[in-house]
Motif scaffolding. Structure first.
Motif, PDB file in Angstrom:
ATOM      1  N   PRO A  66      12.207   4.502   1.240  1.00  0.00           N
ATOM      2  CA  PRO A  66      11.869   3.242   2.223  1.00  0.00           C
ATOM      3  C   PRO A  66      11.182   2.338   1.641  1.00  0.00           C
TER       4      PRO A  66
ATOM      5  N   ILE B  53      11.627   2.842  -9.543  1.00  0.00           N
ATOM      6  CA  ILE B  53      10.779   2.352  -8.324  1.00  0.00           C
ATOM      7  C   ILE B  53      11.418   2.568  -7.200  1.00  0.00           C
TER       8      ILE B  53
ATOM      9  N   PRO C 226       9.536  -5.678  -1.001  1.00  0.00           N
ATOM     10  CA  PRO C 226       8.387  -5.562   0.049  1.00  0.00           C
ATOM     11  C   PRO C 226       7.099  -6.281  -0.769  1.00  0.00           C
TER      12      PRO C 226
ATOM     13  N   LYS D  32       2.552  -7.499   4.232  1.00  0.00           N
ATOM     14  CA  LYS D  32       1.352  -7.317   5.233  1.00  0.00           C
ATOM     15  C   LYS D  32       0.020  -7.814   4.212  1.00  0.00           C
TER      16      LYS D  32
ATOM     17  N   ALA E 110       0.735   6.139  -7.843  1.00  0.00           N
ATOM     18  CA  ALA E 110       2.335   6.593  -8.435  1.00  0.00           C
ATOM     19  C   ALA E 110       2.941   5.885  -9.469  1.00  0.00           C
TER      20      ALA E 110
ATOM     21  N   CYS F 254      -2.081  -1.267   8.030  1.00  0.00           N
ATOM     22  CA  CYS F 254      -0.807  -0.890   8.912  1.00  0.00           C
ATOM     23  C   CYS F 254      -1.092  -0.804  10.626  1.00  0.00           C
TER      24      CYS F 254
ATOM     25  N   SER G  84       1.523  10.129  -2.811  1.00  0.00           N
ATOM     26  CA  SER G  84       0.509   9.090  -3.130  1.00  0.00           C
ATOM     27  C   SER G  84       0.977   7.691  -2.838  1.00  0.00           C
TER      28      SER G  84
HETATM   29  C1  LIG Z   1      -2.185   1.804   2.735  1.00  0.00           C
HETATM   30  C2  LIG Z   1      -0.972   1.946   3.511  1.00  0.00           C
HETATM   31  O1  LIG Z   1      -0.139   2.822   2.807  1.00  0.00           O
HETATM   32  C3  LIG Z   1       1.282   3.047   3.503  1.00  0.00           C
HETATM   33  O2  LIG Z   1       2.015   2.071   3.584  1.00  0.00           O
HETATM   34  P1  LIG Z   1       2.742   1.200   2.542  1.00  0.00           P
HETATM   35  O3  LIG Z   1       2.071   0.073   2.124  1.00  0.00           O
HETATM   36  O4  LIG Z   1       4.143   1.255   2.851  1.00  0.00           O
HETATM   37  O5  LIG Z   1       2.528   2.240   1.340  1.00  0.00           O
HETATM   38  P2  LIG Z   1       2.982   2.530  -0.144  1.00  0.00           P
HETATM   39  O6  LIG Z   1       1.776   2.430  -1.190  1.00  0.00           O
HETATM   40  O7  LIG Z   1       3.502   3.940  -0.232  1.00  0.00           O
HETATM   41  O8  LIG Z   1       4.360   1.892  -0.774  1.00  0.00           O
HETATM   42  C4  LIG Z   1       4.241   0.483  -0.542  1.00  0.00           C
HETATM   43  C5  LIG Z   1       5.477  -0.029  -1.193  1.00  0.00           C
HETATM   44  O9  LIG Z   1       5.514   0.784  -2.445  1.00  0.00           O
HETATM   45  C6  LIG Z   1       6.960   1.239  -2.639  1.00  0.00           C
HETATM   46  N1  LIG Z   1       7.087   2.060  -3.792  1.00  0.00           N
HETATM   47  C7  LIG Z   1       7.702   1.810  -5.077  1.00  0.00           C
HETATM   48  N2  LIG Z   1       7.592   2.963  -5.481  1.00  0.00           N
HETATM   49  C8  LIG Z   1       6.957   3.730  -4.904  1.00  0.00           C
HETATM   50  C9  LIG Z   1       6.178   4.918  -5.205  1.00  0.00           C
HETATM   51  O10 LIG Z   1       6.587   5.436  -6.504  1.00  0.00           O
HETATM   52  N3  LIG Z   1       5.379   5.626  -4.487  1.00  0.00           N
HETATM   53  C10 LIG Z   1       5.159   4.774  -3.068  1.00  0.00           C
HETATM   54  N4  LIG Z   1       4.184   5.506  -2.291  1.00  0.00           N
HETATM   55  N5  LIG Z   1       5.622   3.678  -2.788  1.00  0.00           N
HETATM   56  C11 LIG Z   1       6.597   3.182  -3.746  1.00  0.00           C
HETATM   57  C12 LIG Z   1       7.648   1.725  -1.210  1.00  0.00           C
HETATM   58  O11 LIG Z   1       8.776   1.945  -1.074  1.00  0.00           O
HETATM   59  C13 LIG Z   1       6.614   0.451  -0.228  1.00  0.00           C
HETATM   60  O12 LIG Z   1       7.473  -0.533  -0.088  1.00  0.00           O
HETATM   61  C14 LIG Z   1       0.900   3.513   4.792  1.00  0.00           C
HETATM   62  O13 LIG Z   1       1.823   4.524   5.082  1.00  0.00           O
HETATM   63  C15 LIG Z   1      -0.484   3.826   5.160  1.00  0.00           C
HETATM   64  O14 LIG Z   1      -1.006   5.048   4.345  1.00  0.00           O
HETATM   65  C16 LIG Z   1      -1.262   2.738   4.812  1.00  0.00           C
HETATM   66  O15 LIG Z   1      -2.390   2.255   5.616  1.00  0.00           O
END
Ligand SMILES: C[C@H]1O[C@H](OP(=O)(O)OP(=O)(O)OC[C@H]2O[C@@H](n3cnc4c(=O)[nH]c(N)nc43)[C@H](O)[C@@H]2O)[C@@H](O)[C@@H](O)C1=O
Ligand SMILES: NC(=O)C1=CN([C@@H]2O[C@H](COP(=O)(O)OP(=O)(O)OC[C@H]3O[C@@H](n4cnc5c(N)ncnc54)[C@H](OP(=O)(O)O)[C@@H]3O)[C@@H](O)[C@H]2O)C=CC1
Length: 311
Positions: A269, A202, A208, A275, A184, A110, A179
């Protein structure tokens, strides 16, 4: 690294730190130093100074940080910035003062600009605005990279920075809100299967794209780079392959054996649209991942079933 070298793993109870610990044990290292956050709060400058003065580690893996998924990052913006800066400032500075031979700082994908060209090359750092949901965390990670480089150029410290892609694996955090996406979804699909729920929701649009690396593969890469990489700047660690969140959800659904449907909560969001790591530098260093996503999800699900833990 000598097998008797004193190696401090900061964050050894976490997903990444525990994977590094397993790897070092497997390789026969017999002088590994660990502390939990209850006994050594890395945010506390004095505690960290006292620890380094007493213990004098030869090598440091800095895998302690305040970590979470998109909503945790966006909600606890102050803590993600302040605590991560505190932890890394204290550990990096004391490593310098106490003559640590080599330190590895773990950043994250990130750190790259939200709309950077794909795949993400290491030299895209600081070429554009960051994704807003995790900007505080990313700013702390960028400061960590720059701190390692500054201590290298001014004091000759062999401090290196690695940027892992999104990770998953044993000892992951399965908190329902805080998480990352993969744990999750494992939890949500599992609970829906257990309860016979007709639909799993989801977050976001599902469009994304993300790349996922199993934490034990990351530990292999960290171990390899700790021995073979001695340069300023950063090196990406990933697989070089990604998929949409919708496709990820379908994969988790299949591994868990859930029979219902999925829908999307677009009030949550999406974060960065994509990425994908450019792993050319890593591959040129001589390392490549071995655990593919379907196998890794099955291993993580088994671990979830065994522990059924909620951090
Ligand atoms: C490793 C990286 O992780 C974080 O970034 P991120 O990649 O956006 O992380 P994420 O795993 O939380 O989400 C990935 C995608 O997945 C979608 N999504 C669907 N359903 C769920 C859900 O149930 N939970 C979450 N968390 N996301 C969900 C969510 O909306 C998004 O589009 C950084 O803040 C930072 O910590 C960092 O470095
Ligand atoms: N998970 C992911 O998808 C990704 C992670 N990373 C990076 O990898 C590293 C490890 O992450 P991960 O293993 O997933 O995180 P976890 O949350 O699983 O583990 C973090 C560890 O940090 C320790 N820690 C947190 N705060 C403190 C503190 N104040 N004092 C002492 N120790 C503290 C905790 O120790 P204790 O258990 O003793 O409380 C915990 O074991 C981090 O730098 C993270 O930014 C990078 C990219 C992706």
């Amino acid at each position: 690294m000598d097998k008797n070298a004193k190696i401090y793993i900061a964050g050894h109870r976490g997903m990444v730190g525990s994977a590094i610990h397993r790897k070092l044990n497997k390789e026969g290292f017999n002088n590994i130093v660990t502390r939990t956050s209850d006994t050594l709060d890395l945010r506390d400058q004095q505690q960290v100074a006292d620890f380094f003065e007493q213990v004098k580690p030869d090598y440091v893996f800095l895998a302690a940080a305040k970590v979470g998924g998109i909503v945790a990052n966006n909600t606890y913006r102050a803590e993600f910035l302040y605590e991560n800066l505190q932890i890394q400032n204290n550990v990096i500075h004391q490593s310098y003062l106490n003559g640590v031979t080599k330190l590895m700082f773990l950043g994250s994908s990130c750190i790259y600009p939200k709309l950077a060209p794909q795949p993400l090359k290491e030299d895209y750092l600081l070429t554009g605005p960051l994704e807003i949901t995790n900007e505080p965390y990313a700013i702390a990670k960028i400061a960590g990279i720059k701190m390692c480089d500054a201590y290298r150029s001014q004091y000759g410290c062999n401090f290196i920075s690695v940027m892992p892609t999104n990770l998953y694996g044993y000892n992951d955090n399965y908190h329902p809100e805080n998480s990352h996406v993969l744990p999750a979804l494992i939890r949500r699909f599992h609970e829906a299967k257990e309860q016979g729920a007709p639909t799993v929701t989801i977050w976001g649009t599902g469009s994304p794209k993300r790349e996922f690396l199993f934490a034990d593969d990351l530990a292999e890469a960290c171990f390899y780079l700790m021995q073979n990489y001695n340069e300023p700047g950063l090196v990406n660690i990933g697989t070089g392959e990604d998929l949409s969140i919708k496709d990820l959800a379908l994969l988790v659904k299949e591994v868990v054996g859930y029979q219902g449907t999925i829908d999307f909560d677009t009030s949550k969001p999406d974060g960065t649209p994509r990425k994908l790591m450019d792993v050319t530098k890593l591959h040129n260093q001589g390392w490549k991942h071995t655990i593919e996503l379907p196998e890794g999800i099955a291993l993580a699900y088994q671990d979830f079933l065994k522990k059924n833990l909620v951090k």
